[in-house]
Design an enzyme around this catalytic site. Sequence first.
Site, PDB file in Angstrom:
ATOM      1  N   GLY A  88       7.225   1.071  -4.004  1.00  0.00           N
ATOM      2  CA  GLY A  88       6.419   1.983  -4.822  1.00  0.00           C
ATOM      3  C   GLY A  88       5.841   3.094  -3.969  1.00  0.00           C
TER       4      GLY A  88
ATOM      5  N   VAL B  23      -0.838   5.321  -4.209  1.00  0.00           N
ATOM      6  CA  VAL B  23      -1.258   4.465  -3.092  1.00  0.00           C
ATOM      7  C   VAL B  23      -0.134   4.331  -2.068  1.00  0.00           C
ATOM      8  CG1 VAL B  23      -2.076   2.178  -2.401  1.00  0.00           C
ATOM      9  CG2 VAL B  23      -2.850   3.156  -4.569  1.00  0.00           C
TER      10      VAL B  23
ATOM     11  N   GLY C 219       4.021   5.772  -5.169  1.00  0.00           N
ATOM     12  CA  GLY C 219       3.097   6.518  -6.020  1.00  0.00           C
ATOM     13  C   GLY C 219       1.856   6.907  -5.236  1.00  0.00           C
TER      14      GLY C 219
ATOM     15  N   LYS D 238     -16.489  -5.627 -17.177  1.00  0.00           N
ATOM     16  CA  LYS D 238     -15.298  -4.908 -17.616  1.00  0.00           C
ATOM     17  C   LYS D 238     -15.445  -4.670 -19.115  1.00  0.00           C
ATOM     18  CE  LYS D 238     -11.263  -3.780 -15.606  1.00  0.00           C
ATOM     19  NZ  LYS D 238     -10.843  -3.481 -14.253  1.00  0.00           N
TER      20      LYS D 238
HETATM   21  N1  LIG Z   1      -4.762   3.719  -7.365  1.00  0.00           N
HETATM   22  C1  LIG Z   1      -5.652   2.873  -6.872  1.00  0.00           C
HETATM   23  O1  LIG Z   1      -6.667   3.261  -6.294  1.00  0.00           O
HETATM   24  C2  LIG Z   1      -5.399   1.388  -6.991  1.00  0.00           C
HETATM   25  C3  LIG Z   1      -6.462   0.502  -6.707  1.00  0.00           C
HETATM   26  C4  LIG Z   1      -6.239  -0.879  -6.784  1.00  0.00           C
HETATM   27  C5  LIG Z   1      -4.963  -1.347  -7.141  1.00  0.00           C
HETATM   28  N2  LIG Z   1      -3.970  -0.464  -7.431  1.00  0.00           N
HETATM   29  C6  LIG Z   1      -2.638  -1.007  -7.786  1.00  0.00           C
HETATM   30  O2  LIG Z   1      -1.671  -0.546  -6.841  1.00  0.00           O
HETATM   31  C7  LIG Z   1      -0.419  -0.318  -7.485  1.00  0.00           C
HETATM   32  C8  LIG Z   1       0.015   1.128  -7.277  1.00  0.00           C
HETATM   33  O3  LIG Z   1      -0.966   1.986  -7.813  1.00  0.00           O
HETATM   34  P1  LIG Z   1      -0.763   3.571  -7.851  1.00  0.00           P
HETATM   35  O4  LIG Z   1      -2.064   4.142  -8.264  1.00  0.00           O
HETATM   36  O5  LIG Z   1      -0.100   4.016  -6.604  1.00  0.00           O
HETATM   37  O6  LIG Z   1       0.265   3.702  -9.071  1.00  0.00           O
HETATM   38  P2  LIG Z   1       1.303   4.894  -9.331  1.00  0.00           P
HETATM   39  O7  LIG Z   1       1.644   4.780 -10.775  1.00  0.00           O
HETATM   40  O8  LIG Z   1       0.817   6.185  -8.780  1.00  0.00           O
HETATM   41  O9  LIG Z   1       2.570   4.461  -8.453  1.00  0.00           O
HETATM   42  C9  LIG Z   1       3.411   3.396  -8.751  1.00  0.00           C
HETATM   43  C10 LIG Z   1       4.800   3.735  -8.196  1.00  0.00           C
HETATM   44  O10 LIG Z   1       5.632   2.580  -8.372  1.00  0.00           O
HETATM   45  C11 LIG Z   1       6.908   3.027  -8.809  1.00  0.00           C
HETATM   46  N3  LIG Z   1       7.599   1.931  -9.484  1.00  0.00           N
HETATM   47  C12 LIG Z   1       7.465   1.503 -10.756  1.00  0.00           C
HETATM   48  N4  LIG Z   1       8.296   0.472 -10.984  1.00  0.00           N
HETATM   49  C13 LIG Z   1       8.972   0.243  -9.836  1.00  0.00           C
HETATM   50  C14 LIG Z   1       9.959  -0.693  -9.434  1.00  0.00           C
HETATM   51  N5  LIG Z   1      10.474  -1.593 -10.274  1.00  0.00           N
HETATM   52  N6  LIG Z   1      10.412  -0.651  -8.161  1.00  0.00           N
HETATM   53  C15 LIG Z   1       9.940   0.271  -7.296  1.00  0.00           C
HETATM   54  N7  LIG Z   1       8.992   1.187  -7.617  1.00  0.00           N
HETATM   55  C16 LIG Z   1       8.519   1.170  -8.870  1.00  0.00           C
HETATM   56  C17 LIG Z   1       6.603   4.219  -9.708  1.00  0.00           C
HETATM   57  O11 LIG Z   1       7.736   5.051  -9.884  1.00  0.00           O
HETATM   58  C18 LIG Z   1       5.490   4.904  -8.928  1.00  0.00           C
HETATM   59  O12 LIG Z   1       5.976   5.829  -7.993  1.00  0.00           O
HETATM   60  C19 LIG Z   1      -0.648  -0.693  -8.956  1.00  0.00           C
HETATM   61  O13 LIG Z   1      -0.270  -2.039  -9.142  1.00  0.00           O
HETATM   62  C20 LIG Z   1      -2.142  -0.542  -9.134  1.00  0.00           C
HETATM   63  O14 LIG Z   1      -2.640  -1.380 -10.158  1.00  0.00           O
HETATM   64  C21 LIG Z   1      -4.155   0.880  -7.349  1.00  0.00           C
END
Ligand SMILES: NC(=O)c1ccc[n+]([C@@H]2O[C@H](COP(=O)([O-])OP(=O)(O)OC[C@H]3O[C@@H](n4cnc5c(N)ncnc54)[C@H](O)[C@@H]3O)[C@@H](O)[C@H]2O)c1
Length: 351
Positions: A178, A182, A180, A80
């Site tokens: 959430g 994922v 978003g 990292k």
């Molecule tokens: N994107 C990836 O491929 C990936 C891979 C491994 C881990 N992750 C983890 O998965 C999680 C989601 O990732 P993502 O890429 O979808 O992120 P993203 O930012 O696209 O989505 C996150 C969502 O959570 C919502 N949110 C924020 N605070 C909130 C709360 N208090 N209550 C309810 N909803 C809330 C946001 O409005 C958003 O819609 C993160 O923790 C990220 O670290 C993602």
Amino acid sequence: MTPFSHPEFDGHEEIAFCNDTESGLKAIIAIHNTNRGPALGGCRMWPYESDDEALTDALRLSRGMTYKSALAGLDMGGGKSVIIGDAKTMKSEALFRAMGRFVDSLGGRYSIAEDVGISVADVQTMAQETEFVAGTPERGAGDPSPSTAYGVYMGIRAAVAQRLNRASVSGITVAVQGLGSVGWNLCKYLADDGAKLIVTDIDQVAVARAVKSFGAVAVAPDAIYGVEADVFAPCALGAVINDETLKVLQTPIVAGSSNNQLAEPRHGTELHKRGILYAPDYVINAGGVINISHEGPAYDQERAFAHVAKIHDTLTEIFKRSAASGVPTFQAADRLAEERFQRVSLASSAA
Ligand SMILES: NC(=O)c1ccc[n+]([C@@H]2O[C@H](COP(=O)([O-])OP(=O)(O)OC[C@H]3O[C@@H](n4cnc5c(N)ncnc54)[C@H](O)[C@@H]3O)[C@@H](O)[C@H]2O)c1
């Protein structure tokens, strides 16, 4: 700052420091273990308050990548990097080109990708100076979120089979926190397979869309922890399993994509004591990094997703080991990972 006696040192193979006065780059690359192959890991840009805080982050995160890659079955090690600086004000082409040269100076022992504060465009700038980059559109794999969501879906299926003795998620209720990148894709997989959804997000537009598209039931953000459901799938924030949420949590399964779901290890032990099956976060959310490991000119999405699907079997093995030994799942996962990357080490030293 004392690298070798640092509490997070944990036998790191290499720690490299860069101070490029021309561009202002101050960065650290930490390579934890390369027994399974060259290290891969994202780059974080953050206004760390001290050099020691930056080193701590680099060491912790790179160790985490060794465990994640080992359980994802990748021929890759853990590394990292961190750039010390404010991503809002300090980004420049010169800075990222200097970072690219820093990565290149390690001759492929570490490949860089995006992480907090670093965009795909920033990695593309680094790629002008080094071939050791991952996760850019030119390399074929694209956005990691759909593959992460697919891995979480397969992980939920494994958890449902283990804890509820059900062969599919059809008729199962999943509470998704959430919506978003994922969370939304996860809802699609689950709804297509007949699961019922309870959803929340702070973005009300996303919530309304989920209600319309998936027939989901919406709840307020704070209400998601206490809903009656079979699975709680955190896909928004870290540290969601904590003293407060444990007071109301009643699902028999916790399985979602968020990183660092346990506020502290003792919360994982508490889940275990209560009979709540926890799918360790770094195992179930590895779909994105698995997909990236397939990128290149011959990228084949079907092959990559077949690899992601193996998260199901890895989690099943962890659940079975946990049940047989009485060790919480998050610890059973760590032991299995250590067997996988340390066994390679023993084999190569015997050769
Ligand atoms: N994107 C990836 O491929 C990936 C891979 C491994 C881990 N992750 C983890 O998965 C999680 C989601 O990732 P993502 O890429 O979808 O992120 P993203 O930012 O696209 O989505 C996150 C969502 O959570 C919502 N949110 C924020 N605070 C909130 C709360 N208090 N209550 C309810 N909803 C809330 C946001 O409005 C958003 O819609 C993160 O923790 C990220 O670290 C993602």
